[in-house]
Design a protein around this motif. Structure first.
Motif, PDB file in Angstrom:
ATOM      1  N   PHE A  14       7.671 -19.653 -36.219  1.00 30.56           N
ATOM      2  CA  PHE A  14       6.526 -19.214 -37.021  1.00 30.56           C
ATOM      3  C   PHE A  14       6.979 -18.894 -38.449  1.00 30.56           C
ATOM      4  O   PHE A  14       6.283 -19.195 -39.405  1.00 30.56           O
ATOM      5  CB  PHE A  14       5.901 -17.945 -36.430  1.00 30.56           C
ATOM      6  N   ASP A  71       4.806 -21.837 -41.073  1.00 34.30           N
ATOM      7  CA  ASP A  71       4.613 -23.199 -40.591  1.00 34.30           C
ATOM      8  C   ASP A  71       3.126 -23.540 -40.610  1.00 34.30           C
ATOM      9  O   ASP A  71       2.300 -22.802 -40.071  1.00 34.30           O
ATOM     10  CB  ASP A  71       5.164 -23.337 -39.175  1.00 34.30           C
ATOM     11  N   ALA A  72       2.807 -24.689 -41.209  1.00 33.01           N
ATOM     12  CA  ALA A  72       1.398 -25.060 -41.397  1.00 33.01           C
ATOM     13  C   ALA A  72       0.666 -25.204 -40.059  1.00 33.01           C
ATOM     14  O   ALA A  72      -0.452 -24.711 -39.901  1.00 33.01           O
ATOM     15  CB  ALA A  72       1.307 -26.362 -42.191  1.00 33.01           C
ATOM     16  N   ALA A  73       1.300 -25.873 -39.087  1.00 33.96           N
ATOM     17  CA  ALA A  73       0.611 -26.097 -37.812  1.00 33.96           C
ATOM     18  C   ALA A  73       0.528 -24.809 -36.997  1.00 33.96           C
ATOM     19  O   ALA A  73      -0.513 -24.503 -36.404  1.00 33.96           O
ATOM     20  CB  ALA A  73       1.329 -27.192 -37.021  1.00 33.96           C
ATOM     21  N   LEU A  74       1.623 -24.066 -36.951  1.00 33.30           N
ATOM     22  CA  LEU A  74       1.642 -22.856 -36.113  1.00 33.30           C
ATOM     23  C   LEU A  74       0.734 -21.749 -36.661  1.00 33.30           C
ATOM     24  O   LEU A  74       0.459 -20.772 -35.963  1.00 33.30           O
ATOM     25  CB  LEU A  74       3.080 -22.340 -35.950  1.00 33.30           C
ATOM     26  N   ALA A 109      -2.346 -22.184 -37.181  1.00 34.38           N
ATOM     27  CA  ALA A 109      -3.719 -22.456 -36.716  1.00 34.38           C
ATOM     28  C   ALA A 109      -4.299 -21.195 -36.078  1.00 34.38           C
ATOM     29  O   ALA A 109      -3.662 -20.581 -35.216  1.00 34.38           O
ATOM     30  CB  ALA A 109      -3.714 -23.604 -35.703  1.00 34.38           C
ATOM     31  N   TYR A 115      -3.525 -19.793 -32.435  1.00 27.88           N
ATOM     32  CA  TYR A 115      -2.315 -20.293 -31.786  1.00 27.88           C
ATOM     33  C   TYR A 115      -1.356 -19.169 -31.374  1.00 27.88           C
ATOM     34  O   TYR A 115      -0.787 -19.210 -30.290  1.00 27.88           O
ATOM     35  CB  TYR A 115      -1.567 -21.348 -32.614  1.00 27.88           C
TER      36      TYR A 115
END
Lengths: 399, 399
Positions: A150, A314-317, A319, A322
């Motif tokens: 993260f 982190d861009a995806a984590l 979300a 999440y």
């Protein structure tokens, strides 16, 4: 370069004078070896007034209780010092401060915590530190979040994973947690009266599949820099204060392992309390432990999620949702690892004073049996326990 | 020590003479650069009869399609060579043979596969290799099992994890698979007509949580030495033969990533077939792809379980039933990663010829839309698809 030699008390005093960072190092006059572990020398360094001022800890090249027949890497001193330094960066309030360490001598000089007491002893004697579980939750949230995917850049995370690869200490956990109790092994240690209970572990296929899955996660899931051995014996407490020590098992592993070890040791205390206190006091202390467990997890989870909201890089984590989804996985892992801690501390090589110091043999056996039964249940039903409150309900069910 | 310089054709010939391990190296006379990738020079080295005898591959210090503006580590040549050498040990039939490699020059000399063709091209043209999917399943089972915790000693496994840490190539996957398609990014590449479909990806919270979880597994779950990029363009086929090449993305990651990438590329072909073949031929080829997918997974799973039964060295992981339990996790991961491959090849930087070479624009858009829809569904329902047969049923549902 300093070549390895085992420190005498006088060596420890001289070393503390040189590297302790004290204003008046010449005031240090003597050392007392106080190590109760099996792996290290621990010297308290006293000044002329008899006040303990600083700690010198040196790793031994073998496991002490077994003698020199079980050699053990000195590199664990580097791993311990680096883990504690890293954890201190993220949770200075709850991590012992390392002043200096030398990888060749396998020695570190650290903060004296004589104002504190080992949590396990306090738990056994019935002394209650109502803030401790929340502070442990804070320690775990800060250290684990800030060393996870993260927060770290992926390149930095991968470099950390490599830096903290810890084969020899991990092997001890891999063997003692996940192998020994489920097979006949000379390292196992339990009273003959429990043979049927222990044989049942060896013959429970569903249990062994669940334990294999936990071991596989321990092997392969590099989620954060774990303490790796965060039980109540590696935690110092005082009024309003909690400090983690003894991180030689530090490595990148599944976050639930640290959570599960911590909760497991509170449950081991829960199991042992009737052997130490009268019925009413034991019942009250048990309620405290159940409260501790809820507060530990809920504090951890809330703080981890708050950190995830504020500081995930982190861009995806990042979300929305999440982090809480991931914490469900951490929780399931934690329940399972908690179960393996209950069993390995009852059946395996290394026991806990919470149960082993119970004088009455029948009571001691009953407490061991309780820990085994509870541990087995938690491993098998881990994915059906959705919250700390439900865990507490399950513990009551198996008590 | 050989300092890095970009090879000319003549350099490649000289290098092949020296390191190709041929009986008659002086017969090599000329080289042709045939690289169609963006990252490397690939020379075929011919003898005087015009027969291609050996391959010289050199990594470029930048991404070719973008120009020198996107530098990329030459260390990937080491990682590729070591991954292929390791995989060859476990699956010599299905891994290209590396004769020599030089980390300074970032160059390797390898087996010529002119008797083979790139699988993707064959799939597009409708040429069927009925053994290929089973051989790919064999390759994946052997390489992934033998580099996993089932087989390796824990110390060796940890050393392998460190050796194969691959930050720069992993970062490409981390960005292209798990970030770009779910945000506005200049690297994304899709027709304006699909804007609504792509915007829907960015606005689907449940999808983004599932993608975050997949990225987190890609980041943290070191289960085996993956190929890391095992699509139909990195696989050579011939009658009765299949060989994997191009392993510069090799690292220790979740086994389901390799499986999901492989299945994903078969599904991308499935989506594109109506753009290349007449209705009846496309329908027949689609059935072949669905058969391929079932055979790939079923072969992989059966072989992995057979290897686990015969060769598991870890005491806990050898518990009867554990390997099949673990394969459920691998399968769920694979479906999710497969979905991300479908989407990133439709929306992101790097597309596949299976769809991009479709001449009819409306048909091409329809195929892209199909891949996006299918990918999205698979990511979200991954944990509800229990078998290859059920996956096939779901693919039919979304077609």
């Amino acid at each position: 370069m300093s070549q390895y030699r085992t420190f005498t008390a006088q060596d420890a005093v001289e070393y503390a004078k040189q590297f302790g960072g004290l204003d008046n190092p010449s005031s240090l006059v003597e050392a007392q070896e106080v190590g109760d572990g099996n792996l290290n020398l621990v010297f308290k360094i006293f000044d002329a007034e008899g006040v303990s001022r600083i700690i010198v800890k040196q790793a031994l090249p073998y496991v002490r209780c077994v003698g020199e027949s079980w050699p053990l890497t000195l590199d664990r001193a580097r791993l311990e010092a680096q883990t504690l330094v890293e954890h201190y960066q993220h949770s200075p309030q709850h991590t012992v401060k390392i002043h200096h360490f030398d990888p060749e001598l396998a020695v570190m000089v650290m903060e004296d915590l004589s104002s504190h007491k080992i949590w396990r002893g306090e738990l056994i004697s019935g002394a209650y530190y109502p803030q401790a579980s929340r502070q442990l939750g804070e320690y775990l949230a800060h250290t684990l979040f800030h060393t996870s995917d993260f927060y770290l850049h992926p390149h930095a995370k991968k470099a950390q994973v490599a830096k903290y690869i810890n084969p020899e200490m991990c092997e001890i956990t891999e063997d003692l947690f996940f192998n020994d109790p489920y097979q006949i092994h000379e390292r196992n240690n339990y009273p003959a009266e429990l043979e049927a209970d222990v044989a049942a572990l060896r013959n429970d296929d569903r249990l062994k599949v669940a334990v294999a899955s936990l071991k596989h996660r321990f092997f392969s899931q590099a989620e954060a820099l774990l303490h790796g051995d965060i039980h109540s014996g590696s935690i110092f407490v005082a009024d309003g204060s909690l400090k983690a020590i003894d991180a030689e098992f530090g490595y990148y592993g599944p976050i639930g392992f640290d959570i599960g070890t911590a909760i497991g040791n509170l449950l081991l205390n829960f199991c042992g309390l009737p052997g130490h206190l009268g019925i009413r006091d034991a019942a009250a202390a048990r309620e405290q432990r159940l409260t501790d467990i809820q507060e530990l997890w809920n504090t951890f989870a809330e703080r981890f999620q708050a950190l995830a909201r504020e500081k995930t890089r982190d861009a995806a984590l990042s979300a929305p949702g999440y982090a809480s989804e991931f914490l469900k996985k951490v929780w399931t892992d934690a329940i399972g690892f908690c179960g393996t801690e209950l069993i390995r501390r009852s059946v395996g090589l290394s026991h806990v004073a919470d149960i082993d110091t119970i004088a009455d043999e029948a009571m001691r056996h009953e407490c061991l049996r309780h820990a085994i039964t509870l541990g087995k249940a938690l491993i098998v039903i881990a994915d059906r326990i959705d919250s700390a409150e439900e865990l507490v309900a399950r513990v009551r069910q198996y008590s």
